[in-house]
Design a protein around this motif. Structure first.
Motif, PDB file in Angstrom:
ATOM      1  N   SER A  53      66.543 -36.099  93.820  1.00  0.00           N
ATOM      2  CA  SER A  53      65.692 -35.108  93.157  1.00  0.00           C
ATOM      3  C   SER A  53      65.744 -33.785  93.896  1.00  0.00           C
ATOM      4  O   SER A  53      66.117 -33.729  95.066  1.00  0.00           O
ATOM      5  N   TYR A  54      65.319 -32.742  93.195  1.00  0.00           N
ATOM      6  CA  TYR A  54      65.107 -31.451  93.834  1.00  0.00           C
ATOM      7  C   TYR A  54      63.950 -31.623  94.815  1.00  0.00           C
ATOM      8  O   TYR A  54      62.966 -32.303  94.511  1.00  0.00           O
ATOM      9  N   CYS A  55      64.038 -31.034  95.986  1.00  0.00           N
ATOM     10  CA  CYS A  55      62.990 -31.188  96.998  1.00  0.00           C
ATOM     11  C   CYS A  55      62.543 -29.833  97.522  1.00  0.00           C
ATOM     12  O   CYS A  55      63.340 -28.892  97.589  1.00  0.00           O
ATOM     13  N   ALA A 120      61.937 -31.636  87.058  1.00  0.00           N
ATOM     14  CA  ALA A 120      62.287 -30.334  86.487  1.00  0.00           C
ATOM     15  C   ALA A 120      61.056 -29.493  86.150  1.00  0.00           C
ATOM     16  O   ALA A 120      61.143 -28.273  86.071  1.00  0.00           O
ATOM     17  N   ASN A 121      59.893 -30.147  85.972  1.00  0.00           N
ATOM     18  CA  ASN A 121      58.652 -29.432  85.660  1.00  0.00           C
ATOM     19  C   ASN A 121      57.828 -29.114  86.900  1.00  0.00           C
ATOM     20  O   ASN A 121      56.723 -28.592  86.782  1.00  0.00           O
TER      21      ASN A 121
END
Length: 181
Positions: A53-55, A120-121
């Protein structure tokens, strides 16, 4: 739903970069802020690699600059996830530099970045549980637990300490301060 586990090795990242004159501060050493930027990048890489995931960086725990880094040295940063919560991960980072002419290496600093996985949110997402597969993994996990405990204790102290009490004011004697309240 069945618990997913990932090994610490799934998070390991190493980067090396030659230190250039453009990275130096006014005293001719490599600027600490530049090293912090590299540390944030590798913490992001390790946490994102581990979680998928984006972190984002939630906090940085103690950055002590142990040895200066010179222009022309090769800096190597190594990072891995040492602890996981629900959506958070503590990434341990070690920074070393090497004089590429002499081969002499020195430990420049170590630090711990708390990273949080996001969707993403921008909502927190659950990360895989951590599989500890070596005594080093276990040691690093316990050290992370100790740092978390100390951080929580410090926060409790800050919330309950009455800095206006006579005892607190009297406790400042012996320090290099002048009170004018």
């Amino acid at each position: 739903m069945e618990q997913r586990y990932q090994k610490v090795s799934a998070s390991k990242v190493t980067i090396s970069e030659l230190m250039l004159p453009s990275h130096q501060n006014f005293s001719g050493k490599i600027h600490g802020g530049y090293i912090l930027m590299l540390m944030d990048q590798i913490a992001f890489a390790a946490a994102s690699k581990y979680s998928g995931s984006y972190c984002v960086t939630a906090s940085v725990d103690t950055v002590d600059f142990l040895n200066p880094i010179e222009v022309g040295e090769l800096v190597t940063l190594k990072a891995s996830v040492n602890y996981v919560g629900n959506s958070s991960m503590i990434v341990g980072i070690r920074v070393t530099s090497e004089n590429i002419q002499t081969g002499v290496e020195k430990h420049c600093n170590s630090s711990y970045f708390t990273m949080v996985a996001k969707d993403a949110n921008g909502n927190n997402v659950t990360v895989p549980a951590l599989e500890l597969s070596s005594h080093t993994d276990v040691r690093r996990f316990y050290n992370a637990l100790k740092r978390i405990s100390l951080k929580n204790e410090r926060s409790r102290h800050e919330e309950t300490f009455n800095h206006r009490s006579p005892e607190a004011i009297d406790g400042l004697k012996g320090y290099r301060v002048k009170l004018e309240l």
